[in-house]
Write a protein that holds these residues in place. Structure first.
Motif, short mmCIF file in Angstrom:
data_model
loop_
_atom_site.label_atom_id
_atom_site.label_comp_id
_atom_site.label_asym_id
_atom_site.label_seq_id
_atom_site.Cartn_x
_atom_site.Cartn_y
_atom_site.Cartn_z
N UNK A 39 -38.16 57.79 -94.40
CA UNK A 39 -36.34 58.15 -94.04
C UNK A 39 -35.60 58.78 -95.38
N UNK A 40 -35.16 59.85 -95.53
CA UNK A 40 -34.93 60.34 -96.03
C UNK A 40 -33.47 61.08 -96.15
N UNK A 41 -32.35 59.85 -96.87
CA UNK A 41 -31.30 60.02 -96.64
C UNK A 41 -30.64 61.16 -97.72
N UNK A 42 -29.68 62.85 -97.50
CA UNK A 42 -28.38 63.41 -97.86
C UNK A 42 -27.22 63.13 -98.39
N UNK A 43 -26.57 62.93 -99.14
CA UNK A 43 -25.24 61.87 -99.44
C UNK A 43 -23.96 63.15 -99.67
N UNK A 44 -23.50 62.96 -99.38
CA UNK A 44 -21.66 64.29 -99.04
C UNK A 44 -22.04 64.54 -100.30
N UNK A 45 -22.91 64.21 -101.35
CA UNK A 45 -22.34 64.93 -102.67
C UNK A 45 -23.25 66.12 -102.32
N UNK A 46 -24.72 65.42 -101.71
CA UNK A 46 -25.70 66.55 -101.83
C UNK A 46 -27.57 65.78 -102.31
N UNK A 47 -27.36 64.42 -103.19
CA UNK A 47 -28.49 64.12 -103.53
C UNK A 47 -29.16 63.15 -102.26
N UNK A 48 -29.96 62.78 -102.60
CA UNK A 48 -31.44 62.86 -101.83
C UNK A 48 -31.29 61.28 -102.05
N UNK A 49 -32.12 60.75 -100.94
CA UNK A 49 -32.55 59.00 -101.14
C UNK A 49 -33.68 58.68 -99.69
#
Length: 391
Positions: A39-49
């Protein structure tokens, strides 16, 4: 050996939450015997996790994403590694977190559905599910999309479009154009947005001014479409690559009047549909066979005309006089439309398998292209001095 599939979701978009839901639906329905899921989640600030907690929807609802770590992908050709973000372990240092075989992007709207993230995957030279850069961007931009459909003689409603700057500087001119060429009622839409956000129906001048003010908050390009009064909406999905395309069942969403709203699409709808009048969708749609065949044919041609691949849903307006209009195409992930494929014998798992298989075939096909041309150009051109010499 299991394929290592990265499911990418979230993103800097007003459709962020919708994307999270889509991504988790895909993760939930992937065959664990075939795929190792990353799973790769991109938050609302554009950072990838990435992190295991991203696999569970309840963790998003309860904000329990404790194990996630920031990561990056590089645009380097054939570097398919997922790296720890350098800032987390020291400047200019990268640690490989995982290796990716295929990417399954499920980012709705801006930076995901519009060809942007597909460009990164093209640079990486990695297989990815769904349409490419061009088809994604054309499918996202309602103006370019309708221009392509018009050029391919596909049936569309009449439309005009404007830049936000034009509206700010000369409202009366635009109002006159609309009243003379389209007349009311009209639909006013941001050109590059989905989920019905920013869309309004204008029945007169005052309504048009208000609708333009709403739409220009979301985009610099605005499309104005002639309204088809009291139509039935019929939707049909397609799947394939090149001209080898098949069509799904057709559906008819129920319970909407003039605009199928964000809430209608994601909150009120019975996603799977039962074909019963009590549901929010009738699947298959109650339409004559000749209408269904025409819609399926136009859906395939619409998909092929933008060079689509993988899966997409095409939305139609069926007028009272029997005329059919293509409203828009929703490339992945604007619609995975799994519920339209169930009646054709595809489970969600099998649909995912098909889309991944298509992604790999597309990638292999692309890599058959030549990417070098020996012209000995450096030895034929002389640069230097105040002027460059011609060949």
């Amino acid at each position: 050996m299991k394929k290592r599939v990265a499911v990418v979701f979230g993103g800097r978009s007003v459709e962020h939450e919708v994307s999270v839901i889509t991504g988790l639906q895909v993760i939930e329905n992937m065959d664990r015997d075939k795929y190792h899921i990353i799973p790769i989640y991109i938050n609302k600030k554009g950072k990838w996790f990435t992190g295991e907690s991203l696999m569970e929807f309840k963790n998003f609802k309860e904000n329990k994403l404790d194990d996630i770590q920031e990561v990056i992908l590089t645009p380097i050709t054939n570097d398919h590694n997922l790296y720890n973000h350098p800032e987390n372990i020291g400047l200019f240092k990268k640690k490989i977190i995982d290796k990716i075989d295929v990417v399954f992007p499920t980012i709705h709207g801006t930076n995901g559905e519009d060809g942007t993230i597909q460009g990164l995957f093209e640079l990486m030279n990695i297989p990815y599910v769904g349409s490419g850069v061009l088809a994604s961007s054309v499918g996202m931009d309602k103006i370019i999309m309708k221009d392509v459909f018009k050029a391919n003689n596909l049936p569309i409603v009449d439309y005009r479009w404007f830049y936000r700057k034009e509206w700010i500087e000369n409202q009366e001119r635009i109002i006159n154009i609309i009243e003379e060429s389209l007349d009311y009622p009209v639909f006013v839409k941001p050109a590059n947005l989905g989920s019905s956000i920013g869309i309004s129906k204008a029945k007169d001048k005052d309504g048009f001014i208000k609708a333009m003010e709403i739409a220009t908050r979301y985009d610099r390009k605005i499309i104005v479409e002639k309204s088809v009064e009291n139509p039935r909406e019929i939707n049909c999905a397609v799947m394939g690559y090149d001209d080898n395309v098949i069509a799904s069942l057709c559906e008819e969403p129920l319970g909407w009047e003039e605009i199928l709203t964000f809430e209608d699409k994601y909150i009120n709808s019975n996603v799977k549909g039962t074909g019963k009048e009590g549901s929010r969708r009738i699947i298959p749609a109650d339409i004559d066979d000749n209408i269904r065949e025409k819609i399926e044919d136009i859906a395939k041609k619409s998909f092929i005309s933008i060079d689509g691949r993988g899966n997409a849903r095409i939305d139609f307006l069926l007028a009272k006089d029997g005329k059919i209009y293509v409203n828009e195409i929703n490339t992945l992930p604007g619609s995975i439309a799994f519920y339209l494929w169930e009646g054709k014998g595809y489970s969600f798992k099998e649909l995912i398998d098909n889309m991944i298989d298509i992604a790999i075939k597309v990638h292999e096909d692309k890599n058959d292209n030549m990417y070098h041309y020996d012209a000995d150009l450096f030895n034929k051109i002389h640069l230097g001095g105040s002027k460059a010499k011609k060949m």
